[in-house]
Scaffold this active site. Structure first.
Site, PDB file in Angstrom:
ATOM      1  N   GLN A   1     -62.432  24.324 -47.902  1.00 50.72           N
ATOM      2  CA  GLN A   1     -62.328  22.866 -48.054  1.00 50.72           C
ATOM      3  C   GLN A   1     -60.955  22.464 -48.583  1.00 50.72           C
ATOM      4  O   GLN A   1     -60.286  21.593 -48.033  1.00 50.72           O
ATOM      5  CB  GLN A   1     -63.372  22.361 -49.047  1.00 50.72           C
ATOM      6  CG  GLN A   1     -64.798  22.669 -48.681  1.00 50.72           C
ATOM      7  CD  GLN A   1     -65.728  21.953 -49.630  1.00 50.72           C
ATOM      8  OE1 GLN A   1     -66.000  20.768 -49.460  1.00 50.72           O
ATOM      9  NE2 GLN A   1     -66.208  22.639 -50.650  1.00 50.72           N
ATOM     10  N   VAL A   2     -60.536  23.108 -49.664  1.00 50.63           N
ATOM     11  CA  VAL A   2     -59.236  22.780 -50.261  1.00 50.63           C
ATOM     12  C   VAL A   2     -58.117  23.414 -49.427  1.00 50.63           C
ATOM     13  O   VAL A   2     -57.093  22.779 -49.162  1.00 50.63           O
ATOM     14  CB  VAL A   2     -59.176  23.272 -51.733  1.00 50.63           C
ATOM     15  CG1 VAL A   2     -57.790  23.039 -52.320  1.00 50.63           C
ATOM     16  CG2 VAL A   2     -60.247  22.562 -52.570  1.00 50.63           C
TER      17      VAL A   2
ATOM     18  N   LEU B   1     -59.196  39.116 -49.338  1.00 46.31           N
ATOM     19  CA  LEU B   1     -58.943  39.294 -50.775  1.00 46.31           C
ATOM     20  C   LEU B   1     -59.652  40.506 -51.364  1.00 46.31           C
ATOM     21  O   LEU B   1     -59.312  40.935 -52.466  1.00 46.31           O
ATOM     22  CB  LEU B   1     -59.358  38.028 -51.544  1.00 46.31           C
ATOM     23  CG  LEU B   1     -58.225  37.075 -51.910  1.00 46.31           C
ATOM     24  CD1 LEU B   1     -57.391  36.672 -50.737  1.00 46.31           C
ATOM     25  CD2 LEU B   1     -58.749  35.859 -52.638  1.00 46.31           C
TER      26      LEU B   1
ATOM     27  N   ALA C   1     -61.633  31.864 -52.546  1.00 44.67           N
ATOM     28  CA  ALA C   1     -62.458  32.276 -53.690  1.00 44.67           C
ATOM     29  C   ALA C   1     -63.851  32.617 -53.190  1.00 44.67           C
ATOM     30  O   ALA C   1     -64.236  32.233 -52.078  1.00 44.67           O
ATOM     31  CB  ALA C   1     -62.548  31.140 -54.709  1.00 44.67           C
TER      32      ALA C   1
ATOM     33  N   THR D   1     -67.231  31.400 -53.588  1.00 43.75           N
ATOM     34  CA  THR D   1     -67.698  30.106 -54.113  1.00 43.75           C
ATOM     35  C   THR D   1     -69.215  29.889 -53.999  1.00 43.75           C
ATOM     36  O   THR D   1     -69.696  28.803 -54.318  1.00 43.75           O
ATOM     37  CB  THR D   1     -66.990  28.943 -53.365  1.00 43.75           C
ATOM     38  OG1 THR D   1     -67.212  29.099 -51.959  1.00 43.75           O
ATOM     39  CG2 THR D   1     -65.504  28.912 -53.656  1.00 43.75           C
TER      40      THR D   1
ATOM     41  N   ASP E   1     -65.178  23.704 -63.181  1.00 44.69           N
ATOM     42  CA  ASP E   1     -65.881  23.112 -64.335  1.00 44.69           C
ATOM     43  C   ASP E   1     -67.019  24.031 -64.810  1.00 44.69           C
ATOM     44  O   ASP E   1     -67.494  23.906 -65.930  1.00 44.69           O
ATOM     45  CB  ASP E   1     -66.446  21.739 -63.948  1.00 44.69           C
ATOM     46  CG  ASP E   1     -67.333  21.770 -62.709  1.00 44.69           C
ATOM     47  OD1 ASP E   1     -67.123  22.630 -61.828  1.00 44.69           O
ATOM     48  OD2 ASP E   1     -68.263  20.942 -62.622  1.00 44.69           O
TER      49      ASP E   1
ATOM     50  N   TYR F   1     -70.892  33.118 -61.208  1.00 38.36           N
ATOM     51  CA  TYR F   1     -69.718  32.472 -60.602  1.00 38.36           C
ATOM     52  C   TYR F   1     -68.764  31.984 -61.698  1.00 38.36           C
ATOM     53  O   TYR F   1     -67.558  32.260 -61.668  1.00 38.36           O
ATOM     54  CB  TYR F   1     -70.177  31.314 -59.706  1.00 38.36           C
ATOM     55  CG  TYR F   1     -69.079  30.395 -59.251  1.00 38.36           C
ATOM     56  CD1 TYR F   1     -68.149  30.805 -58.289  1.00 38.36           C
ATOM     57  CD2 TYR F   1     -68.952  29.103 -59.776  1.00 38.36           C
ATOM     58  CE1 TYR F   1     -67.138  29.949 -57.865  1.00 38.36           C
ATOM     59  CE2 TYR F   1     -67.941  28.248 -59.364  1.00 38.36           C
ATOM     60  CZ  TYR F   1     -67.037  28.672 -58.407  1.00 38.36           C
ATOM     61  OH  TYR F   1     -66.025  27.832 -57.992  1.00 38.36           O
TER      62      TYR F   1
ATOM     63  N   LYS G   1     -64.892  33.189 -62.486  1.00 38.16           N
ATOM     64  CA  LYS G   1     -63.756  32.267 -62.426  1.00 38.16           C
ATOM     65  C   LYS G   1     -63.009  32.254 -63.759  1.00 38.16           C
ATOM     66  O   LYS G   1     -61.782  32.195 -63.786  1.00 38.16           O
ATOM     67  CB  LYS G   1     -64.218  30.854 -62.040  1.00 38.16           C
ATOM     68  CG  LYS G   1     -64.769  30.717 -60.618  1.00 38.16           C
ATOM     69  CD  LYS G   1     -63.779  31.048 -59.527  1.00 38.16           C
ATOM     70  CE  LYS G   1     -62.683  30.018 -59.384  1.00 38.16           C
ATOM     71  NZ  LYS G   1     -61.788  30.345 -58.217  1.00 38.16           N
TER      72      LYS G   1
ATOM     73  N   TRP H   1     -67.134  20.006 -58.363  1.00 40.92           N
ATOM     74  CA  TRP H   1     -68.027  19.338 -57.411  1.00 40.92           C
ATOM     75  C   TRP H   1     -67.270  18.970 -56.118  1.00 40.92           C
ATOM     76  O   TRP H   1     -67.274  17.830 -55.672  1.00 40.92           O
ATOM     77  CB  TRP H   1     -68.637  18.084 -58.039  1.00 40.92           C
ATOM     78  CG  TRP H   1     -69.624  18.318 -59.132  1.00 40.92           C
ATOM     79  CD1 TRP H   1     -69.651  19.345 -60.019  1.00 40.92           C
ATOM     80  CD2 TRP H   1     -70.741  17.464 -59.485  1.00 40.92           C
ATOM     81  NE1 TRP H   1     -70.704  19.192 -60.891  1.00 40.92           N
ATOM     82  CE2 TRP H   1     -71.381  18.047 -60.589  1.00 40.92           C
ATOM     83  CE3 TRP H   1     -71.239  16.264 -58.961  1.00 40.92           C
ATOM     84  CZ2 TRP H   1     -72.508  17.481 -61.184  1.00 40.92           C
ATOM     85  CZ3 TRP H   1     -72.357  15.688 -59.566  1.00 40.92           C
ATOM     86  CH2 TRP H   1     -72.983  16.310 -60.661  1.00 40.92           C
TER      87      TRP H   1
END
Ligand SMILES: NC(=O)c1ccc[n+]([C@@H]2O[C@H](COP(=O)([O-])OP(=O)(O)OC[C@H]3O[C@@H](n4cnc5c(N)ncnc54)[C@H](OP(=O)(O)O)[C@@H]3O)[C@@H](O)[C@H]2O)c1
Length: 310
Positions: A13-14, A38, A61, A63, A103, A126, A130, A151
């Site tokens: 997404q990012v 990775l 990542a 996720t 977060d 998770y 992180k 989110w």
């Protein structure tokens, strides 16, 4: 100063938003999982050796929050070992590392936005991986930016926005958790803010990333619950004109059958991974250091719905 950028996770997404935006900042070599896995240290070393980046942006990542509970080892390899190795290899060639975190490093036991100096205490695998990834990067001691976001949704991929839109075509009733609070953040805004930070740093010369190295919270302004977020999605969906490509992809082109949306407690929706009840992040440091403030989550959602690019 123009950067030479190595981007990982270009289909995420990012990552996809970064792949579209980063070429404005310099030369970009973008990799997907196939090209740069990775979990394979040789891939990481080879890609960094070949590209000789000045900045690595790690948007890849592990996720899957629930799956991580039973794939702990794999989650550690991708979220801890890989960024640690990237940091070591980057340091050897004088490159900087931009990395994303979450977060979910917090336990959510309070009800005031968490700052960068607040003590993390992850309550799921998770979040633990992180946090360990952040620590591993810091331990290497290279110029870095760790950007904690939250989110995340986008107009592609697997995310809450797409899940709600799909379920609205399948079910008359949606039952959504109303006692977890956070800040839904559009992946494009994360990419834009990352780009703005890098532009500012590039204008300040060679040592700027070292000088401003550290941890920054980077999320939408405001807060909401998953229930209110789902309601906001359905409100906007009802006003979306037919034919918007990403919306058709999300709904499969099927009409909505949903009639009501019901708030439920977390305990009525058990999941393998526990989630923090409150994970709103204060973006004070981002504003103080870079003058950046991301739009409120509602405005971001409006923009995502208005997006014709996806
Ligand atoms: N999603 C959220 O709600 C959220 C919340 C807070 C923080 N974050 C953080 O924000 C960053 C970006 O997340 P996102 O939402 O863009 O995640 P995403 O959409 O799940 O994208 C992650 C990307 O990582 C890739 N990847 C997974 N395993 C890999 C491997 N072994 N080798 C190479 N690539 C691999 C995936 O490849 P495939 O496309 O092949 O699967 C995917 O493209 C991550 O650091 C994440 O922890 C996300």
């Amino acid at each position: 100063m123009k950067f030479r950028i190595l981007l990982t996770g270009k289909n995420g997404q990012v990552g996809a938003e970064l792949e579209a935006l980063l070429p404005r900042l310099g030369e970009v070599a973008a990799f997907d999982r196939h090209e740069l896995d990775l979990s394979n240290p040789d891939h990481i070393r080879r890609a960094i050796h070949d590209v000789q980046p000045t900045v690595i942006v790690n948007a890849a990542a592990y996720t899957s929050v629930d799956q991580a509970e039973k794939e702990e080892k794999q989650a550690y390899i991708i979220n801890v070992d890989a960024p640690a190795l990237m940091a070591e290899e980057a340091k050897k060639i004088g490159a900087a590392l931009v990395h994303y975190s979450t977060d979910y490093v917090f336990d959510g036991s309070r009800n005031l936005p968490y700052g960068e100096t607040d003590q993390p205490n992850p309550i799921n695998v998770y979040g633990k991986t992180k946090l360990a990834g952040e620590e591993a990067i810091r331990a290497v001691g290279l110029p870095h930016l760790i950007l904690r976001t939250a989110w995340v949704y986008g107009t592609r991929g697997r995310n809450f926005l797409f899940t709600i839109l799909r379920l609205a075509t399948e079910r008359e009733e949606l039952r959504v958790v109303c006692d977890q609070f956070g800040a839904p953040t559009w992946s494009r805004e994360i990419a834009k803010a990352t780009g703005s930070v890098l532009v500012q740093l590039s204008q300040q010369g060679q040592d700027a990333i070292s000088k401003f190295s550290g941890l920054y919270h980077l999320t939408a302004a405001g807060k909401t619950s998953w229930f209110e977020f789902a309601k906001a999605i359905l409100e906007r969906a009802s006003r979306t004109p037919p034919g918007v490509a990403w919306f058709v992809a999300a709904t499969g082109g099927h009409p909505f059958v949903v009639r009501r949306i019901t708030p439920i407690a977390t305990q009525e929706y058990p999941t393998p991974a526990r989630r923090p009840a409150f994970s709103v992040l204060s973006n004070y440091c981002l504003k103080q250091t870079f003058g950046l403030e991301l739009p409120d989550w509602r405005a971001q959602l409006d923009s995502a719905f208005a997006d014709k690019q996806a």
